[in-house]
Design a protein around this motif. Sequence first.
Motif, PDB file in Angstrom:
ATOM      1  N   GLU A  21       0.835  -1.198   0.000  1.00 23.58           N
ATOM      2  CA  GLU A  21       0.000   0.000   0.000  1.00 23.58           C
ATOM      3  C   GLU A  21       0.868   1.246   0.000  1.00 23.58           C
ATOM      4  O   GLU A  21       0.575   2.215  -0.703  1.00 23.58           O
ATOM      5  N   ARG A  22       1.929   1.234   0.794  1.00 20.18           N
ATOM      6  CA  ARG A  22       2.857   2.367   0.829  1.00 20.18           C
ATOM      7  C   ARG A  22       3.484   2.623  -0.543  1.00 20.18           C
ATOM      8  O   ARG A  22       3.818   3.754  -0.889  1.00 20.18           O
ATOM      9  N   LEU A  23       3.669   1.548  -1.303  1.00 13.79           N
ATOM     10  CA  LEU A  23       4.352   1.665  -2.591  1.00 13.79           C
ATOM     11  C   LEU A  23       3.409   1.959  -3.750  1.00 13.79           C
ATOM     12  O   LEU A  23       3.841   2.017  -4.899  1.00 13.79           O
ATOM     13  N   PRO A 267       8.848   3.309 -15.086  1.00 13.76           N
ATOM     14  CA  PRO A 267       8.013   2.136 -14.796  1.00 13.76           C
ATOM     15  C   PRO A 267       8.744   1.128 -13.918  1.00 13.76           C
ATOM     16  O   PRO A 267       9.963   0.957 -14.010  1.00 13.76           O
ATOM     17  N   THR A 268       7.976   0.479 -13.044  1.00 11.68           N
ATOM     18  CA  THR A 268       8.558  -0.449 -12.079  1.00 11.68           C
ATOM     19  C   THR A 268       7.784  -1.762 -12.040  1.00 11.68           C
ATOM     20  O   THR A 268       6.634  -1.833 -12.466  1.00 11.68           O
ATOM     21  N   ASP A 269       8.444  -2.778 -11.509  1.00 11.97           N
ATOM     22  CA  ASP A 269       7.820  -4.062 -11.213  1.00 11.97           C
ATOM     23  C   ASP A 269       7.992  -4.352  -9.724  1.00 11.97           C
ATOM     24  O   ASP A 269       8.956  -3.896  -9.094  1.00 11.97           O
ATOM     25  N   PHE A 270       7.066  -5.139  -9.170  1.00  7.54           N
ATOM     26  CA  PHE A 270       7.289  -5.661  -7.832  1.00  7.54           C
ATOM     27  C   PHE A 270       8.224  -6.865  -7.927  1.00  7.54           C
ATOM     28  O   PHE A 270       7.994  -7.791  -8.714  1.00  7.54           O
ATOM     29  N   VAL A 271       9.285  -6.828  -7.131  1.00  6.49           N
ATOM     30  CA  VAL A 271      10.239  -7.933  -7.084  1.00  6.49           C
ATOM     31  C   VAL A 271      10.593  -8.175  -5.617  1.00  6.49           C
ATOM     32  O   VAL A 271      10.407  -7.309  -4.758  1.00  6.49           O
ATOM     33  N   HIS A 272      11.101  -9.352  -5.324  1.00  8.34           N
ATOM     34  CA  HIS A 272      11.607  -9.614  -3.984  1.00  8.34           C
ATOM     35  C   HIS A 272      12.897  -8.820  -3.781  1.00  8.34           C
ATOM     36  O   HIS A 272      13.753  -8.759  -4.675  1.00  8.34           O
ATOM     37  N   SER A 273      13.022  -8.196  -2.628  1.00  8.07           N
ATOM     38  CA  SER A 273      14.220  -7.418  -2.345  1.00  8.07           C
ATOM     39  C   SER A 273      15.458  -8.279  -2.558  1.00  8.07           C
ATOM     40  O   SER A 273      15.599  -9.338  -1.940  1.00  8.07           O
ATOM     41  N   PRO A 274      16.365  -7.865  -3.440  1.00 15.59           N
ATOM     42  CA  PRO A 274      17.517  -8.726  -3.743  1.00 15.59           C
ATOM     43  C   PRO A 274      18.492  -8.792  -2.574  1.00 15.59           C
ATOM     44  O   PRO A 274      18.601  -7.869  -1.766  1.00 15.59           O
ATOM     45  N   LEU A 275      19.195  -9.894  -2.500  1.00 17.59           N
ATOM     46  CA  LEU A 275      20.290 -10.044  -1.548  1.00 17.59           C
ATOM     47  C   LEU A 275      21.565  -9.513  -2.193  1.00 17.59           C
ATOM     48  O   LEU A 275      21.859  -9.803  -3.357  1.00 17.59           O
ATOM     49  N   LEU A 276      22.318  -8.743  -1.441  1.00 14.50           N
ATOM     50  CA  LEU A 276      23.600  -8.238  -1.911  1.00 14.50           C
ATOM     51  C   LEU A 276      24.690  -9.160  -1.382  1.00 14.50           C
ATOM     52  O   LEU A 276      24.927  -9.238  -0.177  1.00 14.50           O
ATOM     53  N   PHE A 290       8.761  -7.654  -0.678  1.00 18.20           N
ATOM     54  CA  PHE A 290       8.701  -7.032  -1.992  1.00 18.20           C
ATOM     55  C   PHE A 290       9.160  -5.580  -1.940  1.00 18.20           C
ATOM     56  O   PHE A 290       8.959  -4.866  -0.951  1.00 18.20           O
ATOM     57  N   ILE A 291       9.783  -5.167  -3.034  1.00 13.31           N
ATOM     58  CA  ILE A 291      10.077  -3.762  -3.300  1.00 13.31           C
ATOM     59  C   ILE A 291       9.634  -3.486  -4.734  1.00 13.31           C
ATOM     60  O   ILE A 291       9.279  -4.404  -5.478  1.00 13.31           O
ATOM     61  N   ARG A 292       9.644  -2.230  -5.104  1.00 13.13           N
ATOM     62  CA  ARG A 292       9.522  -1.895  -6.526  1.00 13.13           C
ATOM     63  C   ARG A 292      10.922  -1.764  -7.109  1.00 13.13           C
ATOM     64  O   ARG A 292      11.828  -1.248  -6.450  1.00 13.13           O
ATOM     65  N   CYS A 293      11.078  -2.222  -8.340  1.00 14.81           N
ATOM     66  CA  CYS A 293      12.357  -2.073  -9.038  1.00 14.81           C
ATOM     67  C   CYS A 293      12.083  -1.538 -10.436  1.00 14.81           C
ATOM     68  O   CYS A 293      11.229  -2.074 -11.159  1.00 14.81           O
ATOM     69  N   ALA A 294      12.760  -0.460 -10.797  1.00 13.16           N
ATOM     70  CA  ALA A 294      12.548   0.160 -12.103  1.00 13.16           C
ATOM     71  C   ALA A 294      13.053  -0.750 -13.217  1.00 13.16           C
ATOM     72  O   ALA A 294      14.099  -1.400 -13.095  1.00 13.16           O
ATOM     73  N   ASN A 295      12.310  -0.782 -14.312  1.00 14.60           N
ATOM     74  CA  ASN A 295      12.702  -1.592 -15.466  1.00 14.60           C
ATOM     75  C   ASN A 295      12.991  -0.750 -16.699  1.00 14.60           C
ATOM     76  O   ASN A 295      13.323  -1.267 -17.755  1.00 14.60           O
ATOM     77  N   GLY A 296      12.847   0.572 -16.575  1.00 17.97           N
ATOM     78  CA  GLY A 296      13.112   1.450 -17.708  1.00 17.97           C
ATOM     79  C   GLY A 296      12.881   2.894 -17.312  1.00 17.97           C
ATOM     80  O   GLY A 296      12.442   3.186 -16.196  1.00 17.97           O
ATOM     81  N   VAL A 297      13.186   3.796 -18.219  1.00 24.43           N
ATOM     82  CA  VAL A 297      12.901   5.217 -18.017  1.00 24.43           C
ATOM     83  C   VAL A 297      12.355   5.784 -19.318  1.00 24.43           C
ATOM     84  O   VAL A 297      12.758   5.370 -20.400  1.00 24.43           O
ATOM     85  N   ASN A 298      11.409   6.715 -19.185  1.00 24.52           N
ATOM     86  CA  ASN A 298      10.887   7.427 -20.351  1.00 24.52           C
ATOM     87  C   ASN A 298      11.760   8.659 -20.534  1.00 24.52           C
ATOM     88  O   ASN A 298      11.451   9.739 -20.046  1.00 24.52           O
TER      89      ASN A 298
END
Length: 318
Positions: A21-23, A267-276, A290-298
């Motif tokens: 909801e926050r995202l 634009p973003t997709d929901f993905v599982h927060s990656p491990l570093l 989950f976090i949002r992760c950008a997949n491109g820019v306009n």
Amino acid sequence: MINKKAAHIMYPELDENFRMERLKPRDGIIRMVLDTDTFNEIDDQFALSHALLSPERLRLEAVYAAPFFNDLSNGPKDGMEKSYDEIVHILTRLQRMREGIVFRGSESYLPGAHTPVDSPAARDLVAKALAMPDDEPLYVAAIGAITNVASAILLEPSIIRKIVVIWLGGHALSWRDTKEFNLVQDIHAARVILDSGVPSVLIPCAGVASHLITSLPEIERYVRGRGEIGDFLAERYEGCSSDHFGYSRVIWDLSAVAYLLDPSYVPTDFVHSPLLTDQVTWSVDHGRHFIRCANGVNRDAIFKDLFHKLEEHAQGTR
């Protein structure tokens, strides 16, 4: 409260529905702070100016100077101080300088995974976050090493209920490594953001924000002559290379501000927060939040918005 990947820090356990909801994108004016290593390159100056020129959408409540260390500084503290001065230069040129808006940040990177670096910026972020109403997040756009933001979370973990972090850091999740400048400067801080569960939007550099390219002819046509700030940005761009023939440069940091202006710009997709990983690569764990992760820019829409606002600002100051 539960312990997540930390021996000494207890992060609040956020319900996944609350985080999602926050995202969600929000309408109207949103409250934000900007964390920036402003003197590191030339792109932070564009991003800060874009935010300041967008009061119809963004209520910029504070600007935090982030540390950086490269050939433009003699250490993280010096980088932070130079960034602080650059922030003041930009605010002055836009006639937006006022007491209590610019804060010095960390003088060093996190010394350990659970140890914050206290600073006026981190303390201000804690105070502003705690003062937010429960139904309205404070948006934290971070476009440098994320030391200040991680330190604020470590100082007061409960603020993860109150903020949404938009961070330009790392490379695309499919990239062979994520050895990107913002991330590798402070890996401990990056892990705090990724592991704490704070609602986050990750904007990768290579493969995503790397498409935000412009050239000196475009800057001369649409930026120079647009008031004091336009000339300042054009000078910064022209000075970034001794040879602009066939040259273009990415203005990465516009992406974080652009996402807040209009999520369709990034634009973003929901993905599982990656491990570093210790090898500074991304690893996937489908059990993580989950976090949002950008997949491109306009690219065109973002630059058009900036150019229009520079023109409107110049007309309003004539």
